[in-house]
Structures are given as structure tokens and as C-alpha cells.
Scaffold this motif. Structure first.
Motif, PDB file in Angstrom:
ATOM      1  N   ASP A  10      10.405   2.992 -10.415  1.00  0.00           N
ATOM      2  CA  ASP A  10       9.940   1.731  -9.784  1.00  0.00           C
ATOM      3  C   ASP A  10      10.768   1.738  -8.459  1.00  0.00           C
ATOM      4  O   ASP A  10      11.772   2.060  -8.145  1.00  0.00           O
ATOM      5  CB  ASP A  10      10.505   0.484 -10.557  1.00  0.00           C
ATOM      6  CG  ASP A  10       9.699   0.533 -12.008  1.00  0.00           C
ATOM      7  OD1 ASP A  10       8.592   1.077 -12.165  1.00  0.00           O
ATOM      8  OD2 ASP A  10      10.377  -0.054 -13.141  1.00  0.00           O
ATOM      9  N   GLY A  14       8.693  -1.745  -2.424  1.00  0.00           N
ATOM     10  CA  GLY A  14       7.715  -0.936  -2.250  1.00  0.00           C
ATOM     11  C   GLY A  14       7.781   0.132  -1.202  1.00  0.00           C
ATOM     12  O   GLY A  14       6.738   0.310  -0.467  1.00  0.00           O
ATOM     13  N   ARG A  49       3.753   1.161  -3.947  1.00  0.00           N
ATOM     14  CA  ARG A  49       3.257  -0.165  -4.918  1.00  0.00           C
ATOM     15  C   ARG A  49       4.748  -0.618  -5.236  1.00  0.00           C
ATOM     16  O   ARG A  49       5.916   0.327  -5.397  1.00  0.00           O
ATOM     17  CB  ARG A  49       2.570   0.385  -6.162  1.00  0.00           C
ATOM     18  CG  ARG A  49       2.635  -0.572  -7.360  1.00  0.00           C
ATOM     19  CD  ARG A  49       1.940  -0.428  -8.517  1.00  0.00           C
ATOM     20  NE  ARG A  49       2.116   0.974  -9.191  1.00  0.00           N
ATOM     21  CZ  ARG A  49       1.370   1.282 -10.257  1.00  0.00           C
ATOM     22  NH1 ARG A  49       0.300   0.541 -10.707  1.00  0.00           N
ATOM     23  NH2 ARG A  49       1.763   2.412 -10.914  1.00  0.00           N
ATOM     24  N   HIS A  50       4.903  -1.729  -5.092  1.00  0.00           N
ATOM     25  CA  HIS A  50       6.233  -2.607  -5.343  1.00  0.00           C
ATOM     26  C   HIS A  50       6.524  -2.379  -6.848  1.00  0.00           C
ATOM     27  O   HIS A  50       5.733  -2.404  -7.861  1.00  0.00           O
ATOM     28  CB  HIS A  50       5.829  -3.885  -5.131  1.00  0.00           C
ATOM     29  CG  HIS A  50       7.307  -4.742  -4.857  1.00  0.00           C
ATOM     30  ND1 HIS A  50       7.922  -5.155  -6.138  1.00  0.00           N
ATOM     31  CD2 HIS A  50       7.852  -5.141  -3.865  1.00  0.00           C
ATOM     32  CE1 HIS A  50       9.126  -5.691  -5.551  1.00  0.00           C
ATOM     33  NE2 HIS A  50       9.107  -5.587  -4.486  1.00  0.00           N
ATOM     34  N   ASP A  52       7.328  -4.513  -8.905  1.00  0.00           N
ATOM     35  CA  ASP A  52       7.045  -5.714  -9.972  1.00  0.00           C
ATOM     36  C   ASP A  52       5.611  -5.218 -10.333  1.00  0.00           C
ATOM     37  O   ASP A  52       5.102  -5.863 -11.498  1.00  0.00           O
ATOM     38  CB  ASP A  52       6.719  -6.928  -9.041  1.00  0.00           C
ATOM     39  CG  ASP A  52       8.154  -7.517  -8.743  1.00  0.00           C
ATOM     40  OD1 ASP A  52       9.204  -7.182  -9.362  1.00  0.00           O
ATOM     41  OD2 ASP A  52       8.184  -8.295  -7.728  1.00  0.00           O
ATOM     42  N   GLU A  53       4.684  -4.406  -9.571  1.00  0.00           N
ATOM     43  CA  GLU A  53       3.529  -3.974 -10.164  1.00  0.00           C
ATOM     44  C   GLU A  53       3.662  -2.962 -10.944  1.00  0.00           C
ATOM     45  O   GLU A  53       2.424  -2.382 -11.524  1.00  0.00           O
ATOM     46  CB  GLU A  53       2.701  -3.800  -8.973  1.00  0.00           C
ATOM     47  CG  GLU A  53       2.549  -4.909  -7.880  1.00  0.00           C
ATOM     48  CD  GLU A  53       1.694  -6.132  -8.542  1.00  0.00           C
ATOM     49  OE1 GLU A  53       0.786  -5.914  -9.380  1.00  0.00           O
ATOM     50  OE2 GLU A  53       2.371  -7.023  -8.341  1.00  0.00           O
ATOM     51  N   GLY A  54       4.320  -1.932 -11.035  1.00  0.00           N
ATOM     52  CA  GLY A  54       4.504  -0.802 -11.799  1.00  0.00           C
ATOM     53  C   GLY A  54       5.440   0.359 -11.110  1.00  0.00           C
ATOM     54  O   GLY A  54       5.586   0.284  -9.879  1.00  0.00           O
ATOM     55  N   GLU A 114      -0.261   0.608  -1.329  1.00  0.00           N
ATOM     56  CA  GLU A 114       0.333   0.364  -2.709  1.00  0.00           C
ATOM     57  C   GLU A 114       0.075   1.521  -3.316  1.00  0.00           C
ATOM     58  O   GLU A 114      -0.539   1.568  -4.594  1.00  0.00           O
ATOM     59  CB  GLU A 114      -0.041  -0.721  -3.410  1.00  0.00           C
ATOM     60  CG  GLU A 114       0.081  -2.077  -2.661  1.00  0.00           C
ATOM     61  CD  GLU A 114      -0.274  -3.313  -3.386  1.00  0.00           C
ATOM     62  OE1 GLU A 114      -0.334  -3.321  -4.303  1.00  0.00           O
ATOM     63  OE2 GLU A 114      -0.263  -4.392  -2.701  1.00  0.00           O
ATOM     64  N   THR A 116       0.269   4.814  -5.999  1.00  0.00           N
ATOM     65  CA  THR A 116       0.744   4.884  -7.341  1.00  0.00           C
ATOM     66  C   THR A 116       1.153   6.469  -7.471  1.00  0.00           C
ATOM     67  O   THR A 116       1.814   6.580  -8.421  1.00  0.00           O
ATOM     68  CB  THR A 116       0.046   4.501  -8.169  1.00  0.00           C
ATOM     69  OG1 THR A 116      -1.222   5.240  -8.206  1.00  0.00           O
ATOM     70  CG2 THR A 116      -0.360   3.027  -8.245  1.00  0.00           C
TER      71      THR A 116
END
Length: 123
Positions: A10, A14, A49-50, A52-54, A114, A116
């Protein structure tokens, strides 16, 4: 192609850092909100990706092909013999041995906003 290191983490704020393991250099702000990467001589920052988003999967490879779209091509000065890939706090990090000097890098990402998944290709 050999996977030299992997990091699945994580990313608070981000951002992913790719640096000389001992770099303390200030990294400049992004030129625009659309830019995914900003770089200094011994460090670069990549928008991902932050937390909080995964999570985000990062691979360090010794050769292409990287997966996704190329988002950076350039060189970093690695004087200490180790390239560090980490989150902004350093809580999640991997170090990869690298010859001292100018290290050519190409970064590939699955998304330009963002991401992944990021591949860091050395050489």
C-alpha cells in the motif's frame, strides 16, 4: 528477463520512490497534474494508486519487456551501489544491487493515473 525484486504494498500518499539507496536529494514538484513521474539526479517519484484504494505491485526487471505503457525513460545517479524502490515513508522497500554511476531506467505502468502495477526496468 529476470525479476530482480518485487514489492507489493500500500502506498501512502499514492507515490512510489525509485532512488539511490542513500539519496537525500530534494525531488522537484510535477510540472503538471497530468505528469506521472518527476525526477532529480538520484531519485524519482511516480504517482500510483493511493493506499486507501488498494495495493500496488512493483517489479524490478533486468531487461524489457515491461508490462504496460512506458511512463519514464532516463537515468539515475546511483553512487552507493544500491537502487531502492519504496513507498514515501520507507516502510515498504526493496534494495537492488546496482553498479555505481549512471543507471538507465525505463518505467512501465498499467495506468497513467493511479497505476496498480509498475515495472522498473534497469539497463
Amino acid at each position: 528477463m529476470t525479476v530482480l525484486a518485487e514489492l507489493n504494498a500500500d502506498f501512502p500518499w499514492g507515490v512510489l520512490l525509485v532512488t539511490d539507496a542513500r539519496s537525500t536529494e530534494q525531488i522537484p514538484d510535477w510540472a503538471s497534474p497530468e505528469d506521472m513521474v518527476t525526477a532529480a539526479h538520484s531519485a524519482l517519484v511516480v504517482r500510483v494508486r493511493h493506499a486507501d484504494e488498494g495495493s500496488v505491485a512493483v517489479r524490478v526487471l533486468d531487461a524489457e519487456p515491461g508490462t504496460g505503457q512506458m511512463v519514464f525513460e532516463g537515468a539515475l545517479q546511483v553512487t552507493c551501489g544500491s537502487l531502492r524502490v519504496s513507498d514515501a515513508t520507507g516502510g515498504s522497500a526493496v534494495d537492488v544491487p546496482a553498479p555505481p554511476g549512471s543507471l538507465r531506467l525505463r518505467l512501465f505502468a498499467d495506468e497513467v493515473s493511479e497505476a496498480t502495477m509498475v515495472d522498473v526496468v534497469i539497463g
